[in-house]
Write a protein that holds these residues in place. Sequence first.
Motif, PDB file in Angstrom:
ATOM      1  N   ALA A  44      38.605  44.095  38.510  1.00 42.08           N
ATOM      2  CA  ALA A  44      37.486  44.217  37.588  1.00 42.08           C
ATOM      3  C   ALA A  44      36.574  45.339  38.068  1.00 42.08           C
ATOM      4  O   ALA A  44      36.610  45.719  39.236  1.00 42.08           O
ATOM      5  N   THR A  57      32.371  33.210  48.398  1.00 37.83           N
ATOM      6  CA  THR A  57      33.695  32.694  48.035  1.00 37.83           C
ATOM      7  C   THR A  57      33.923  31.302  48.604  1.00 37.83           C
ATOM      8  O   THR A  57      33.379  30.950  49.638  1.00 37.83           O
ATOM      9  N   THR A  99      35.334  35.321  39.941  1.00 39.63           N
ATOM     10  CA  THR A  99      36.787  35.353  39.785  1.00 39.63           C
ATOM     11  C   THR A  99      37.300  33.944  40.086  1.00 39.63           C
ATOM     12  O   THR A  99      36.737  33.245  40.922  1.00 39.63           O
ATOM     13  N   SER A 101      40.820  31.799  41.017  1.00 38.25           N
ATOM     14  CA  SER A 101      42.248  31.714  41.311  1.00 38.25           C
ATOM     15  C   SER A 101      42.635  30.248  41.429  1.00 38.25           C
ATOM     16  O   SER A 101      41.913  29.472  42.046  1.00 38.25           O
ATOM     17  N   ILE A 132      35.678  37.339  35.436  1.00 40.28           N
ATOM     18  CA  ILE A 132      36.185  38.720  35.368  1.00 40.28           C
ATOM     19  C   ILE A 132      37.587  38.900  35.940  1.00 40.28           C
ATOM     20  O   ILE A 132      38.120  40.006  35.926  1.00 40.28           O
ATOM     21  N   GLY A 133      38.195  37.843  36.470  1.00 39.76           N
ATOM     22  CA  GLY A 133      39.533  38.016  37.013  1.00 39.76           C
ATOM     23  C   GLY A 133      39.966  36.801  37.779  1.00 39.76           C
ATOM     24  O   GLY A 133      39.277  35.776  37.783  1.00 39.76           O
ATOM     25  N   GLY A 134      41.136  36.928  38.422  1.00 41.22           N
ATOM     26  CA  GLY A 134      41.644  35.810  39.196  1.00 41.22           C
ATOM     27  C   GLY A 134      43.138  35.902  39.365  1.00 41.22           C
ATOM     28  O   GLY A 134      43.751  36.940  39.138  1.00 41.22           O
ATOM     29  N   ASP A 135      43.706  34.789  39.762  1.00 39.07           N
ATOM     30  CA  ASP A 135      45.119  34.739  40.044  1.00 39.07           C
ATOM     31  C   ASP A 135      45.571  33.329  39.663  1.00 39.07           C
ATOM     32  O   ASP A 135      44.821  32.372  39.807  1.00 39.07           O
ATOM     33  N   SER A 146      40.312  28.657  44.159  1.00 39.69           N
ATOM     34  CA  SER A 146      39.542  29.620  44.941  1.00 39.69           C
ATOM     35  C   SER A 146      38.647  30.401  43.992  1.00 39.69           C
ATOM     36  O   SER A 146      39.122  30.989  43.029  1.00 39.69           O
ATOM     37  N   THR A 148      35.429  33.260  43.720  1.00 45.16           N
ATOM     38  CA  THR A 148      34.523  34.223  44.338  1.00 45.16           C
ATOM     39  C   THR A 148      33.419  34.517  43.330  1.00 45.16           C
ATOM     40  O   THR A 148      33.702  34.813  42.167  1.00 45.16           O
ATOM     41  N   ILE A 150      29.861  36.655  42.345  1.00 43.78           N
ATOM     42  CA  ILE A 150      29.152  37.900  42.596  1.00 43.78           C
ATOM     43  C   ILE A 150      27.798  37.803  41.899  1.00 43.78           C
ATOM     44  O   ILE A 150      27.705  37.267  40.797  1.00 43.78           O
TER      45      ILE A 150
END
Lengths: 348, 348
Positions: A44, A57, A99, A101, A132-135, A146, A148, A150
Amino acid sequence: MLEDKNQPKTQLENLGEFGLIEHLTKNIEITQESTIKSIGDDAAVLDFGTKKAVVSTDLLVEGVHFDLAYMPLKHLGYKAVVANVSDICAMNATPTQITISIAVSNRFPLEAIEELYEGMKLAAKIYNVDIIGGDTTSSQKGLIISITAIGEANLDDIVYRNGAQQNDLLVVTGDVGAAYMGLQVLEREKQVFQVNPNNQPDLEPYSYLIERQLKPEARKDIKELLEKLEVKPTSMIDISDGLSSEIIHLCKQSNVGCNLFEEKIPADPQLINVCEEFNIDITTVALNGGEDYELLFTIKMEDFDKIKANPNFTVIGHMTEAKEGMHLITRANTKIALKARGWNALSE
Amino acid sequence: MLEDKNQPKTQLENLGEFGLIEHLTKNIEITQESTIKSIGDDAAVLDFGTKKAVVSTDLLVEGVHFDLAYMPLKHLGYKAVVANVSDICAMNATPTQITISIAVSNRFPLEAIEELYEGMKLAAKIYNVDIIGGDTTSSQKGLIISITAIGEANLDDIVYRNGAQQNDLLVVTGDVGAAYMGLQVLEREKQVFQVNPNNQPDLEPYSYLIERQLKPEARKDIKELLEKLEVKPTSMIDISDGLSSEIIHLCKQSNVGCNLFEEKIPADPQLINVCEEFNIDITTVALNGGEDYELLFTIKMEDFDKIKANPNFTVIGHMTEAKEGMHLITRANTKIALKARGWNALSE
C-alpha cells in the motif's frame, strides 16, 4: 453458542488463496486522505505529508489469545482491530490504516471467515481506519490473526512511555478489570454448557463485563478530549496486559517510581458484585486483568485542575523517585510492591 | 540437519513474554533517518517528510510455508525478511523499516528463536532496514511469522501493477525456477535422510538451486539500476508465487493480454541439468515455481535499447490487447493459455 449447523458452508479450497483475498476485500472502502494506494498491489502507499507515521503490530493465536467457544468470530474481528487501534491511541496519535493477515485451517468455512471480516470492517468503519492490505493463507491448526496499525500525528503531539517525571499524577480512563471478569463469566458458562448443552444461561447480570470482554472499545476520544482540556500527558500506554504491568512499563521506561492507591482504582458496580459472587479480590482483578484497552497516562501536577471534573479520568497515584520503587498503597495503608504478572502468554 | 542435541537450551517459559522481547530486541540498531522511535513503545514513529510511505505484510506458517526439517532457522529468518523487502522493491520503492511478530510453541528453546532472529537481523542489515517493532507470543502448534515492511518513495517513482499498456515489453530480472527445484532437491534429501540418517548427501551439484531456496535475495538493486538507465517501468510485481501467476496479475490489473515466449525464459544451467535429472519440464518449473523474488515488469517498447545490453534483464514477451488473452508461445510455436496455478496455499 457460535455455530448454526444449518448455515451454508463454502469450503475454502474451492476458492483458492487469490479467490479468498478477492472475495474478502472486494467491498472495502477507502476514506482516508492519506491512503494513496490500498489493497491489490505488492504494498500500500501512504502519504503523511508533514505528519509523522506511527506503526504498531499484534499477533493473535487461537487457543492462546482467544477461544472460539465463546468468542463469536465477528466480535473477535472487531476486538483484534480495536486492540491495534488502541496502541496507536496510546501514542496520542490518530489511527488511519490497518493491514490484516489471517491464517486459517480447513475447518473454517468461508462463512466463518466472512464473519470475522465483518467484525474487522465494522471496527475499521467505527474507528475510521482504512484496511489497506494483508495476507490470507492456510494454517495447520486453528486461526491466526496478525494486524498492523498505522496512525499519524504531529511530532509534538506524540506521547511516549518514557516521559513520566517524579511528582507527575498517574491517571486512568474509564474503569479497569471488567474485561477479565467478563472472561471468567464466559469460561464458567462454557463449562456449564459442556455439562448441559440445553442450559440457557442468564447473562444479564454480567452484560457490562461480557461486553468489555467481547466488544471492547479503544479510547480514540481521549486525544481530542485532552486537546480540548489543554493537557498533554507526559507519558502514556494502553491497558492491554493489566494495570500493574502497564504501570511498571511506564516507570521502567521513564526511570521513576510510583505510588498507586488501591482506593482510587475505578471499578464498575457490576464488577464489584461479580467479584463478590466469584469470591475474587477486586484489586487483584483490576491490577492483573488485561484487555480493558483504557489509557493509562501521567500528567504534570499543575494540570490536575483541568482534568479533575471530567468523568473520563481518575487520578490513581503519583510518580516518585525511581529508588522508592513501585507500590500499591492498600486501603489499610500498607505498601505492597507491584508485580508484572500481567498476561504472560508464554507461561500459560 | 538442523539440530545439535548438545547445544544449550533455555525454556521460553523461564523468560516470559516481556523477557523474551527484551532479550531478542536488545541489540537491534537503528540506522534509518526516518525512524524517530523504534521498539519499546505502543507503536513506532516514522518520518517520511515529503516522501510517501509504502507498506506490505506477510504471514508465514510452519508446515504451510516452510519445513524446518531442511530450512535452518537462521535462513528462515533471513528469507522471511527478504520476501517482504521484495514486495517493497516491487513498488519501485526503497525498504526502510520492518516489524516482526512471531508465535512459537514451547517445543522451541530460546536458542532456536535467537537463531531465527539472527537471520532476520542479518537481512535487516544487508537490506538496510530498521527493525522497529513487533509482537512475540506463544502458539499451540509450530512457528508463525508475521512481517510488515515499510518503504519510502517519491510518488512519481512508485510503480503499480496496473500500468502496463498494449505493446509494452515484459521483462524479468535474473533467472526463474531455481528456488522451486532447490525445494525439490531438499525434499528428496529429507526422504533419503529419513531412510538412512547416516547418509551424507553431496549437494554440490545443486548449490545454486539450494541457495535460491534457502537464502534468496530481494532485488533492491533494480530501482537504482533502472534509474541509471533512465527507464521507468509501466507496471511491476515480484515473483513470489510463480511467473505465470504474476503475469496474470499484471495483465488483469492493467487490463491487457500477453504473449510470453518459452524460448526467452531465463534459466540457470544448473536448473536445466536438474530438471533433466528429475525428469521435470523446465518450463513448467519456471512458470509455476515460486519464491524466486526476482522482479517482473513492463517497459515501453522505445526503452528496449536502454536495457537490452544489461545482463540483469531479459525480455520474455510483450503485452497485447486484453481480448487476445494471456498465452505462452512454445518453442514449437503453439499457443497455450497461461494458468494461475502459482503457489496455492489453500488447496495444499
